[in-house]
Structure formats: structure tokens, C-alpha cells
Motif scaffolding. Sequence first.
Motif, short mmCIF file in Angstrom:
data_model
loop_
_atom_site.label_atom_id
_atom_site.label_comp_id
_atom_site.label_asym_id
_atom_site.label_seq_id
_atom_site.Cartn_x
_atom_site.Cartn_y
_atom_site.Cartn_z
N GLY A 221 0.81 -1.21 0.00
CA GLY A 221 0.00 0.00 0.00
C GLY A 221 0.84 1.26 0.00
O GLY A 221 0.56 2.21 -0.75
N LEU A 222 1.87 1.28 0.84
CA LEU A 222 2.75 2.45 0.87
C LEU A 222 3.50 2.61 -0.45
O LEU A 222 3.67 3.73 -0.96
CB LEU A 222 3.74 2.32 2.03
CG LEU A 222 3.14 2.42 3.43
CD1 LEU A 222 4.20 2.15 4.48
CD2 LEU A 222 2.50 3.80 3.65
N THR A 223 3.94 1.50 -1.02
CA THR A 223 4.63 1.57 -2.32
C THR A 223 3.68 2.05 -3.41
O THR A 223 4.07 2.86 -4.27
CB THR A 223 5.19 0.18 -2.69
OG1 THR A 223 6.04 -0.28 -1.65
CG2 THR A 223 5.96 0.25 -4.00
N ALA A 224 2.44 1.58 -3.36
CA ALA A 224 1.45 2.02 -4.35
C ALA A 224 1.19 3.51 -4.24
O ALA A 224 1.09 4.22 -5.25
CB ALA A 224 0.16 1.23 -4.15
N LEU A 225 1.07 4.00 -3.01
CA LEU A 225 0.84 5.43 -2.82
C LEU A 225 2.01 6.25 -3.34
O LEU A 225 1.81 7.28 -4.02
CB LEU A 225 0.62 5.71 -1.33
CG LEU A 225 0.20 7.13 -0.95
CD1 LEU A 225 -1.15 7.47 -1.55
CD2 LEU A 225 0.15 7.28 0.57
N ALA A 226 3.22 5.79 -3.07
CA ALA A 226 4.41 6.50 -3.55
C ALA A 226 4.48 6.48 -5.07
O ALA A 226 4.78 7.49 -5.71
CB ALA A 226 5.66 5.89 -2.95
N ALA A 227 4.20 5.32 -5.68
CA ALA A 227 4.25 5.22 -7.14
C ALA A 227 3.20 6.08 -7.80
O ALA A 227 3.44 6.71 -8.84
CB ALA A 227 4.09 3.75 -7.56
N GLY A 228 2.00 6.13 -7.20
CA GLY A 228 0.93 6.91 -7.80
C GLY A 228 1.15 8.40 -7.72
O GLY A 228 0.71 9.15 -8.61
N LEU A 229 1.82 8.85 -6.66
CA LEU A 229 1.98 10.29 -6.46
C LEU A 229 3.37 10.81 -6.82
O LEU A 229 3.58 12.03 -6.81
CB LEU A 229 1.68 10.65 -5.00
CG LEU A 229 0.24 10.40 -4.52
CD1 LEU A 229 0.10 10.81 -3.06
CD2 LEU A 229 -0.76 11.16 -5.38
N ALA A 230 4.31 9.94 -7.13
CA ALA A 230 5.68 10.38 -7.39
C ALA A 230 5.76 11.28 -8.61
O ALA A 230 6.45 12.31 -8.59
CB ALA A 230 6.59 9.17 -7.56
#
Length: 796
Positions: free
Chosen positions: A536-545
Motif C-alpha cells: 500500500g505504501l509503495t502504491a501510494l508513492a508510485a501513484g503520487l511520485a
Amino acid sequence: MTTPSSVPPTSEPWPDAANHPPPAVPADAAASGPTVWPAPPPAGAGDERPAGRERPAGTLFPPVALPPVGPKGPAGWADRLRTLPGRTWRGREDDPRWVHPAFLGLLLATAVLYFWNLTASGWANAFYSAAVQAGSVSWKAMFFGSSDAASFITVDKPPLSLWPMAVSARVLGLNSFSVLAPQVLMGVGTVAAVYATVRRRSSALGGLVAGAALALTPVAALMFRFNNPDALLVLLLTLAAYGTVRATETASTRWLVFVGVMLGLAFLTKTLQAFLVLPVFALVYLFTAPTGWGRRWLQLLYGTVAMVVAGGWWVAIVELMPASARPYIGGSQDNSFLSLTFGYNGFGRITGDETGSVGGGNRMGGGGGGMWGSTGPTRLFDGDIGGQIAWLMPAALILLVFGLWATRRHARTDSARIAFLVWGGWLLCTGLTFSFMSGIFHQYYTVALAPAIAALVGMGTDGLWRARHRLPYAAVLAVTLAVTAWWSYQLLGRSAEFVPWLRWAVLIGGLLAAVALLAAGRITGPIGGRIAATAGLTALAAGLAGPAAYALDTVSTGHTGSIVTAGPRVQGEGFGPGGGRGKARGAFPGFPGGQNGMNGGGNGNVPGGGIPGGQNGQNNQGGNGFPGGAFPGGQNGAFPSLPGSQGVPGTGTEDGRTGRGGFGGGMGSGVGGLLEGAKVSSEVADLLKQDADKYTWVAAAVGSQNQASYQLATGEPVMALGGFNGSDPSLSLDGFKQLVAEGRVHWFIGGGGMGRSMGGSDYSSEIASWVESTYTAKTVGSTTMYDLTAAPKSAG
């Protein structure tokens, strides 16, 4: 779907939330079985909390309790206001302890991001900054939104967005910070409003994701640091969405009136663009409010009256006041605000028929969008527009469809479906309008889509995350993440030299997180939970990077001029005058036949060869100019000048972030002064300020951007002949001669807007020609000036 809430008697003071807790709601709807809610209230039952029908077990969007409500009516407002700071600081009593600090941290981070390097943009859009300067010294100019303190002409928008800036300038003094700071505060307020709206129906996680997505949207990071009207417009529309959600919860008349007031004020900010969401909000309320049909129609009537009053009082004053007692309405061809509203600023933007505008109602080129780029369903994803707003748009559309499908069997009054309808309707209605409008369209308009996209992402993510242990829902979440990562990879590829490793990190990280989310649901115990949390944290970072990188690039760079865009330079970007950022050192980019925002060369005609002449801000020599010979080719890199003006080489910047360029990129001379103001030397400013108190206007100039530069440099009123484009019939030649004879205008400054050549009036060109033939030119540095108090040539 909402549940009954404990409401204290109206005679009691507003209590602490702990004294009136909300009703219990099952922590897991799937585990607790079907929940049966009381029948809906009868028609006309007032503002009682709505109910619904039996809801299936295991729903993605289980019923939630609303925050407790305090006493209604005037007697309760004092207590509500008194306890507002404490309630705002504490947050909801049923939230985990980490929620409110996280929310306050989000607002603080947004403020830091938007305030960072704020004054690098200087006056930003000098057109509006000049009006702020005028309003900071003249209440009349502030009320009307005049371009100058003597109130000769207004800006081409209603004045509401100027008022906070003018008040700020009165308090803090006129400077870049006082002009731009109100927009930053509006941005922080919009993030808070999106969070609050999403939080009413989703978890705190959904609200925080929505708020972060909005704050990091590149075009939001641009426009909430810029002095165009869009910042206030977006804030007011977001508050209207919040009010719509609140109104549908309880069939509340007062909240529907609040929506009407917000939309009316939004109209006073940017006219008819405010009403793009109006049909959506009205229909959602009409078909979902938990009360009878008759009462719904009556409440909508109340909201409409509130909207008309909030948005119409200023219009009524302007229209009823004699024209001689107020400034000319800039942007109109008949000195009428209603004409401006429904023409140049209204339906003309849809059809492209905008008399007096840059396009002049005559579309050029192909692609269905003329000089403002191609129209169609992919417009918002193409070119440099995609990098402004479209990072999370595919995810928002996927989650909108999913949310409506997931709530298809819910009651008519279900609050989850209502929220998807409000935000989804906003996105579709406004997005389709932007996609197919043929008139003036700038990339930064897309900031109006940012709250809707962010809210849909936050709500959809919230629902899918709770149901991630079920394979179909985990698959939807994984697909949404994979699409978002792939799309970010594509958008980052349009700026190949900008952090080249990031696009691969986003793609790989997003795909790995998608796979991990699918696997986590199949693994039981703590290990599965840890995998899910990490994914989940990785997904959030990838989506907002991707958008975060663009946003950081945006705040690190100053932006000035009429057409600005967020993020780094994009290959092949640019359309319309100035191309958005003055790419290729002031070239006239983006017409059919041009390449990478540069003038295409060829024989100098628009079809097949771009605008006359080669690259790097030069039109070279000769060429046939526009079809019909309206603009014959200039020489020595200059775009042809209007009468009395001096052509100069293009001076747009290489990195293209200042909005300079357009029409050869000239700075305040010839046509170049249309989109970017002039560079005013200290010698010119000192000359204009000499004996300034003896004149109503220390100078007159064609075009508002030209005028604004000299007014901001001197702090003295400068007359903007012809308004923004120099094409408004604001003053005839005879009228100007009368003012000169009365000694009310000291100098005339050469150069300026487009005038009659782009539609509208030719008054400004006539005045410029008369001045040039009547008075002796005086060159101060690169500026050509005419002393209107000197003896005419014929009398010399």
C-alpha cells in the motif's frame, strides 16, 4: 446512507461531541450481517436524518455515522462559532489518534509547499496585479475591478478574485507576496474542503489520500501560487460540493442555500465556468435527497434564489449604473457585463466565436480546435496538458465506474453513491466541456478538475483497500494501480531529460505493488498484513511520485505572463499564442506545421508551414504572413508592429516557464505586449512619475499587459486603451483627443495589443496612428514614447 444521530435540544448550548456520541455502526458490515435501517421520513418531514432500506451484507461502502450535530437556528450559531476552534483542533471524536495530526500535517505541508519560493513569480500575471494595485489605492477601482486607479477600464472578469488580493495589499503593502499569498491560503482551504467532504462518507485514509492527491497535482501547485481567478473559483466550487453532500444527507434547506451562495460567488469570480457543475449538483439533489418531490423542488428554488442574489447584486449595480459613472467593461464590445458574460467569457469559449479575442472568432489550422489546439476526448491527456492534470485521471475514471457499480443496489438516498455522483458528475461535465470547447483554452484551466479527480481517487481507494482480502476487489485495485503507474511512465517520458530514472522507478514500483496486493490477500496472518501494508505504501508513492516531481519543479520556478504551465519542459508542447510557456526562445508555437513549439518556416503561411519564418523567436524576412496578408513578415527577428510600436526580437526563455513568447515573444513592443508585459527601465519609470499628480493618467498604452507593466513600475494610473487585446471600443479617437486637450494624459507609449486585426474595434490602432503622426517620438532605452503635452509636429 446515513444513520440517526443524537441531537441535543436547541435550548442547550453546543455540547462537546463526547457528550453526544454518534450511534454505533458495525465495524465490519460483512461480519455483522445485514443491517436494516428505518424507513425514509415522509415528505416534508424537515431536516431529520435520512434512512434507507436493507443493505446487503459485505458491502464495500458500509453505513457510517455522521458527526453529531448541534442546535440549529440563529440561537445556536454563537455557541457553534465559539467551539469551532476546539472542534477543529480535536477533530472527530471517533477518529483514531493519528488521524487529526495527519490531517493538520497535510495542511501544513501544503502551506509550506505552496509558500516556498512564492515571490520568484514577481507580479505573476501583471494584468491582474495592476488591478490589485489600483484597488489598493482606490475603493472604486477595487469594487469594479478596474485596471487603473482612475477607473478607465476593468479587467475582463468579475472582480471577486481581486478583492482578497487588494485587501492583502492594503494590509501588507503592494508586493509580490501580498498579491500571491491569498491564493496559497485558498489552496490550503481547498485541500481541507476536499478532505472534509470525502471524510464525511469515507475513512480518514480516503480523505488524506484525496487531500494529498489534490495538493500534489501540478496545475494546482501552479494556480494556487498564481494570481489568476482560478484559485478562488476552485475553492468556491469545492465548498459547493461539500454543501451538496451535506444537503443530501438531511434534505437540508440551509445547506442547499449555502450551495447557491457558493455558486453565485463563483460566478462573480469567473462567470459561466462556475455553472459547469450546476446541473450535476442540482440533479443529484433532486433525485437523491431524502424528502418528497415537492419539497425538493421548493428547496432547489431557494438555492437558485440564493445563487442569483449572491452572484447578481454586483451585476445589477454595474448594469443599472450610467456608463459615465463607471469604468468601461473590459473584454466587451458594447460596454455591457452581460454581453461579456454570455459572449467573450461565455458561449464564445464553446463555439470559438469570440469577437475581439486573440482568435477573433476566426479559427485557424486544423484538428478541430483551431489555434487553441485539437479538440476531442483525448485533449486532456495529450501534449503538455496531460502533465498538468491527467496523472490520476485514468484511476479516477476507473474508480468512478467501480463506485457506481458497487453502489448500484443501494437505496436512492445512499450517501456513498451520492458522493460518487457529485464528484464524478463534476469531472465528466467539466472535463467534456474542456475537451470539446473551440474557443480560448489554456492548460491551467484544468485546475478546475483537480478536486474531483482527487476525491474520486480517495473514495475509491478507501473502499477497495477495505475489501482487498477479496480477490475481485484486490484485482480492481491492482489494475487501477498498474494503469496509473504505466500512465505516469508515459507522462514522464514526455520530459525525457527530467529526472530520467523516475519513470522507471514509478513503473517498476507500481507493478510490483500491484502484484503484492494480489498476493497479500492470499496470505493469512501477520505476514500477509505486512505485505499489504508495504504494498500500500509503495502504491501510494508510485501513484503520487510523478505529479509530486512536477509540483516540486513548479514551485522551484517563477511563472509570469498570461499563459503559464506547470512542470518541466515537454517535447512538442505548445499551442496557441505563446504556446503556453514561450518555448523555443519566444517562438510562436503550436500551429499546424510547426514543430516542437517552433515556427515552421516554409513560405510563411500558416497552413503547412507554421507561422512565418524559422526558429528562436525570429520571423526572418519576408514571407506572406497570415493568409490574406494580415501580418506581413517582419525583419530582424521582429514580429510586425502596430502603428507607433517598435518590433523587437523574441525574448521568451529557453526553459519556457515564464509564459513569455507568443507573437514573436516581444516584451511590451509590437504584438509581444499582448501576453507578457514590458520591461520598464528606471529611466522610463522616473520620466512617467514626473509631475504625476497633475494628470489623471501618467500615460496611455495599447493593451492591458503593456499598461500593467508601466503602472506597476510607477504606482501611477496608466490607461489601457482597448483592454487586454487592444480591441475593445473603450475610447474613440475623438474621445482621446478630448482627454489630451484637457491635459489629462501625459505620455503615450508605443506598442501593445492586437487591435482590429484580430476582431473587435480598431479605435486603439486609430489612436496609435494619430499619435505617431501628430507628436514627435522620444526613445528612452528601447521604449518609444510621445509627450502629449508637447506641441504637435504641425505646430512646431
